[in-house]
Design a protein around this motif. Structure first.
Motif, PDB file in Angstrom:
ATOM      1  N   LYS A 185     -37.977   7.410  37.917  1.00  0.00           N
ATOM      2  CA  LYS A 185     -36.886   8.350  37.679  1.00  0.00           C
ATOM      3  C   LYS A 185     -36.033   8.535  38.932  1.00  0.00           C
ATOM      4  CE  LYS A 185     -39.110  10.580  33.824  1.00  0.00           C
ATOM      5  NZ  LYS A 185     -38.120  10.198  32.816  1.00  0.00           N
ATOM      6  N   HIS A 186     -36.153   7.611  39.855  1.00  0.00           N
ATOM      7  CA  HIS A 186     -35.276   7.524  41.033  1.00  0.00           C
ATOM      8  C   HIS A 186     -35.464   8.641  42.038  1.00  0.00           C
ATOM      9  CE1 HIS A 186     -33.094   4.285  39.117  1.00  0.00           C
ATOM     10  NE2 HIS A 186     -33.039   5.016  38.030  1.00  0.00           N
ATOM     11  N   VAL A 187     -36.683   9.154  42.171  1.00  0.00           N
ATOM     12  CA  VAL A 187     -36.869  10.217  43.158  1.00  0.00           C
ATOM     13  C   VAL A 187     -36.559   9.695  44.561  1.00  0.00           C
ATOM     14  CG1 VAL A 187     -39.324   9.913  43.669  1.00  0.00           C
ATOM     15  CG2 VAL A 187     -38.332  12.195  43.716  1.00  0.00           C
ATOM     16  N   MET A 188     -36.703   8.368  44.777  1.00  0.00           N
ATOM     17  CA  MET A 188     -36.422   7.821  46.100  1.00  0.00           C
ATOM     18  C   MET A 188     -34.932   7.882  46.442  1.00  0.00           C
ATOM     19  SD  MET A 188     -39.373   7.422  47.146  1.00  0.00           S
ATOM     20  CE  MET A 188     -39.453   6.540  48.698  1.00  0.00           C
ATOM     21  N   ASP A 189     -34.081   8.038  45.426  1.00  0.00           N
ATOM     22  CA  ASP A 189     -32.654   8.199  45.688  1.00  0.00           C
ATOM     23  C   ASP A 189     -32.305   9.639  46.051  1.00  0.00           C
ATOM     24  OD1 ASP A 189     -31.445   5.579  45.246  1.00  0.00           O
ATOM     25  OD2 ASP A 189     -32.228   5.780  43.216  1.00  0.00           O
ATOM     26  N   CYS A 190     -33.266  10.547  45.848  1.00  0.00           N
ATOM     27  CA  CYS A 190     -33.034  11.959  46.175  1.00  0.00           C
ATOM     28  C   CYS A 190     -32.879  12.095  47.681  1.00  0.00           C
ATOM     29  CB  CYS A 190     -34.210  12.810  45.692  1.00  0.00           C
ATOM     30  SG  CYS A 190     -34.168  14.511  46.287  1.00  0.00           S
ATOM     31  N   MET A 191     -31.849  12.840  48.115  1.00  0.00           N
ATOM     32  CA  MET A 191     -31.637  12.995  49.553  1.00  0.00           C
ATOM     33  C   MET A 191     -32.101  14.361  50.050  1.00  0.00           C
ATOM     34  SD  MET A 191     -27.551  12.946  49.264  1.00  0.00           S
ATOM     35  CE  MET A 191     -26.931  14.554  49.736  1.00  0.00           C
ATOM     36  N   LEU A 192     -32.819  15.097  49.190  1.00  0.00           N
ATOM     37  CA  LEU A 192     -33.413  16.384  49.566  1.00  0.00           C
ATOM     38  C   LEU A 192     -32.379  17.380  50.070  1.00  0.00           C
ATOM     39  CD1 LEU A 192     -36.612  15.054  51.382  1.00  0.00           C
ATOM     40  CD2 LEU A 192     -36.418  15.807  49.013  1.00  0.00           C
ATOM     41  N   CYS A 193     -31.203  17.380  49.438  1.00  0.00           N
ATOM     42  CA  CYS A 193     -30.137  18.267  49.902  1.00  0.00           C
ATOM     43  C   CYS A 193     -30.409  19.715  49.514  1.00  0.00           C
ATOM     44  CB  CYS A 193     -28.787  17.829  49.343  1.00  0.00           C
ATOM     45  SG  CYS A 193     -28.592  18.048  47.562  1.00  0.00           S
ATOM     46  N   GLY A 194     -31.229  19.923  48.470  1.00  0.00           N
ATOM     47  CA  GLY A 194     -31.568  21.287  48.081  1.00  0.00           C
ATOM     48  C   GLY A 194     -30.629  21.926  47.075  1.00  0.00           C
ATOM     49  N   ALA A 195     -29.610  21.183  46.616  1.00  0.00           N
ATOM     50  CA  ALA A 195     -28.634  21.767  45.690  1.00  0.00           C
ATOM     51  C   ALA A 195     -29.305  22.222  44.390  1.00  0.00           C
ATOM     52  CB  ALA A 195     -27.521  20.758  45.391  1.00  0.00           C
ATOM     53  N   CYS A 196     -30.240  21.418  43.867  1.00  0.00           N
ATOM     54  CA  CYS A 196     -30.891  21.764  42.601  1.00  0.00           C
ATOM     55  C   CYS A 196     -31.732  23.026  42.742  1.00  0.00           C
ATOM     56  CB  CYS A 196     -31.724  20.601  42.084  1.00  0.00           C
ATOM     57  SG  CYS A 196     -32.916  19.943  43.270  1.00  0.00           S
ATOM     58  N   ALA A 197     -32.493  23.104  43.828  1.00  0.00           N
ATOM     59  CA  ALA A 197     -33.346  24.277  44.034  1.00  0.00           C
ATOM     60  C   ALA A 197     -32.501  25.522  44.289  1.00  0.00           C
ATOM     61  CB  ALA A 197     -34.300  24.048  45.206  1.00  0.00           C
ATOM     62  N   PHE A 198     -31.364  25.332  44.960  1.00  0.00           N
ATOM     63  CA  PHE A 198     -30.483  26.469  45.220  1.00  0.00           C
ATOM     64  C   PHE A 198     -29.981  27.074  43.910  1.00  0.00           C
ATOM     65  CE2 PHE A 198     -26.071  27.932  45.365  1.00  0.00           C
ATOM     66  CZ  PHE A 198     -26.196  29.014  46.199  1.00  0.00           C
TER      67      PHE A 198
END
Lengths: 305, 441
Positions: B398-411
């Motif tokens: 599901k492409h978690v490796m493309d995630c850049m951990l920017c935090g937008a989703c959690a925000f």
């Protein structure tokens, strides 16, 4: 000094689940007010019983199943309010209790509680009541300001002026008739970013176009029956809509098409409930269609299973 | 036209206002503790011992390995300790503590002169010798970034002045106060790489910085300012490239794979200092804000202890609940205020006890706000389900490796779900697994 250590992000947006549900409740208030204005105190009673029993059902279930009681998230209030607004104003109180308990306990909690119901609880309850007590669900509009009017089960009134439709000067379910009130709620939901405009816009656009192609007046198609209420408040339910905007668009177009097809060819006069319920079921499938582009891939990549 | 990318969130909410208008001032403390792992790569090796006298700019840590960088003394004085301390990640790190004699005695510097006239071949070695790594927070060694692999071609050098993080205003101030140095640094990189196009990307919430940079660009070859919409993570490398050039970094690739090199404006200024004055990285601007009495932008010597910095800002305004280096979206928490700042520390933010409390995770309501917010176009809802179930292989699909951990989703998540931390763990697990498999072969 004791400091909290945690992983980023360290800030969260102000809108939590409770706030979003409160926004929906606020958005429904104009419709409730209009319902009470047109149909009198009876309408208030129906909605009140519906809300109270929905909250009670949620509380009882969570207590009995020893879950954390989450009534304060207000989602049960929304379900009760929605159900109360899509039934006739003279619906009997016991029917509302059955409806609310079915919505909360069967449709919502049996499938895992908030976030896991596969159907819109209020609409599923309406479908149950419609199948069980069709007479009670399609009559009883002649109270309040309509006490002298002849009964009309079909909300698709021929001859009603645009103004009557907009103001709600037609018979119908408690919250579905006054379009101005619904639009006020819609604006509130958009301004507070509770929902996005795509789903209602696509449903109404599709229904108007297809209605026009099948010989209906497009504006009457949009303004009559429960279409506007359904498009704004029911089809935008978070849990039962697809997550990708492409899939949401497909879902909304589907609702619009089915509504018009039921109105034209179905044996029910109105099909918003079934149109949305059907598309609720199809929604998760749409999310699996790989049509979303991910940054850094040249073609739309399959999202995997 | 103001360019932007799809997705993103608006977390800043005026959190920048307390320091935006504050001019940078110098602060030199009486002790600095310089850690040896300030850049990505192997930690440097201390080459001084207790009792040594060091001058400002003297090498005190020698580079180790391909990604290694030298570390320089940031004050003159006596080395009082060379020991290991637990740093941000909790790992033990060698550090050199220097007692400042306030003589400000400098090591002899070797300036190369005007960036437009210097021999391009000298630029990258000078950047390495100055110990420059990404000053925007990533701390990747700049000379490695600028060493273009054979077969790759760089067409754009992008100076990142987006500063999309909350609270931090150091780049804003730098661009206002030292615009020419930023352009000089950008020009140095362009000349080193023989590139004719340089773009400085700045978010539209920094009009003073935009005006200053536009003025500094006048008459300079091939550089221009591009104003971007204010939205987080506008300063993410991938988003910046997309917005400024219309290109996308291929999944798993580097900016150079689409012909771009991105350098933070702070790094640009450090490069200019290294070329023009021969000055290594011994200081940087750092925003100090939050629950401190007088928030400030300070030019700090590398290795200044957090407690001293807070003291310079009037102390804590209330009991601190959380302190982190960086902005609120990606910042790293400190276990106490005894840790020193490093080359990539662009901000120190103090939260009150109330602000520090993490909201309780509640059930997902499938509102899809995370999906709409993801600047990469991932489905955080979906990835979180499988991350919670520890199905790392599914997460990878599901492409978690493309995630850049920017935090937008959690925000944006109304259910307060810990999306980003889950993805961080997933990425680590998948990377560990890949390493194991590689080792097995």
């Amino acid at each position: 000094m004791s400091l909290i250590l945690s992983s980023a992000p360290h800030v969260r947006s102000k809108a939590n689940t409770q706030r979003l549900m409160l926004n929906v409740i606020i958005a429904l208030l104009p419709s409730l007010a209009a319902g009470i204005y047109y149909f009198g105190w009876r309408a208030a009673l129906v909605v009140g019983v519906s809300v109270a029993s929905a909250v009670a059902a949620e509380f009882i279930w969570q207590k009995l199943s020893r879950q954390k009681v989450r009534v304060y998230d207000l989602s049960a209030v929304v379900t009760g309010l929605l159900l109360g607004l899509i039934v006739p104003p003279s619906a009997p109180w016991w029917m509302m209790i059955i409806g609310s308990f079915f919505a909360i306990m069967v449709v919502k909690q049996l499938f895992g509680g908030i976030g896991d119901n596969f159907l819109n609880p209020a609409l599923a309850a309406r479908a149950l009541l419609l199948a069980s007590w069709p007479a009670l669900m399609t009559s009883g509009y002649n109270i309040g300001k309509f006490a002298d009017a002849t009964s009309s089960a079909t909300p698709l009134l021929a001859g009603a002026s645009y103004m009557d439709l907009l103001l709600g000067n037609v018979t119908g379910a408690i919250g579905e008739t006054c379009k101005i009130a619904i639009l006020l709620g819609f604006i509130w939901l958009l301004v507070t970013r509770t929902i996005r405009f795509e789903i209602p816009a696509a449903i109404l656009g599709t229904a108007a176009l297809l209605g026009w192609a099948l010989g209906y007046d497009p504006l009457t198609t949009v303004l009559s029956g429960g279409l506007l209420f359904g498009a704004v408040f029911m089809a935008t339910d978070y849990v039962t809509t697809p997550m990708r905007w492409e899939a949401r668009a497909l879902y909304a177009v589907g609702v619009g098409i089915i509504v018009v097809l039921i109105r034209k060819f179905g044996s029910y006069p109105e099909g918003v409930t079934y149109a949305i319920l059907l598309m609720n079921i199809a929604g998760p499938l749409f999310d699996r269609i790989p049509m979303h582009r991910i940054y850094g891939y040249t073609k739309a990549k399959k999202e995997g299973k | 036209m103001k360019a932007t990318f799809r997705g993103g969130v608006h977390p800043a909410h005026g959190s920048k206002r307390p320091t935006q208008a504050l001019a940078t001032r110098d602060f030199v403390s009486d002790t600095v503790q310089i850690v040896m792992n300030m850049n990505i790569g192997a930690p440097s090796k201390p080459c001084v011992k207790k009792g040594d006298h060091v001058k400002v700019g003297q090498v005190i840590g020698e580079p180790v390995g391909f990604l290694g960088l030298p570390v320089h003394a940031s004050v003159s004085g006596e080395v009082v300790a060379v020991d290991a301390i637990p740093y941000l990640t909790g790992d033990m790190v060698q550090s050199v503590t220097i007692k400042n004699d306030f003589q400000d005695e400098w090591e002899e510097l070797h300036p190369l002169g005007n960036v437009e006239k210097v021999d391009p071949a000298q630029i990258i070695p000078a950047i390495k010798a100055a110990g420059i790594c990404g000053m925007g927070g990533a701390s990747f060694p700049t000379h490695v970034k600028l060493t273009i692999a054979p077969g790759k071609k760089c067409e754009y050098v992008l100076a990142n002045g987006a500063e999309c993080e909350t609270h931090i205003t150091c780049d804003d101030r730098l661009m206002q106060e030292n615009a020419t140095r930023v352009v000089d640094g950008l020009r140095a990189v362009m000349r080193a790489l023989n590139v004719s196009q340089g773009i400085i990307g700045i978010e539209d919430n920094k009009p003073a910085a935009i005006a200053a940079m536009q003025k500094a660009c006048q008459g300079r070859h091939g550089v221009r300012v591009q104003v971007m919409k204010t939205k987080y993570p506008q300063g993410g490398e991938k988003q910046l490239i997309k917005v400024l050039t219309g290109r996308e970094v291929p999944s798993g690739g580097l900016p150079i794979d689409c012909g771009c090199v991105v350098v933070n404006v702070g790094t640009c200024a450090a490069i200019a200092d290294a070329i023009i004055d021969g000055k290594p990285v011994i200081d940087r601007i750092c925003t100090v804000t939050g629950a401190v009495r007088s928030p400030a932008n300070l030019r700090l010597r590398i290795g200044t202890i957090t407690e001293d910095i807070i003291g310079e800002c009037g102390g804590y305004s209330t009991d601190p609940g959380k302190i982190f280096f960086g902005g609120a979206m990606t910042g790293m928490c400190l276990p106490n205020d005894q840790l020193p700042m490093a080359k990539s520390t662009n901000g120190i933010v103090v939260f009150t006890k109330e602000e520090a409390v993490s909201a309780e995770e509640s059930p997902c309501i499938r509102c899809s706000k995370c999906v709409d917010a993801c600047p990469i176009g991932l489905n955080p809802y979906d990835m979180k389900i499988f991350a919670d179930a520890e199905k790392w292989d599914v997460c990878k699909k599901k492409h978690v490796m493309d995630c850049m951990l920017c935090g937008a989703c959690a925000f944006i998540c109304p259910a307060r779900r810990w999306l980003t931390p889950s993805f961080k763990i997933a990425k680590q697990k998948i990377a560990e697994q890949a390493k194991k498999e590689a080792a097995a072969k």
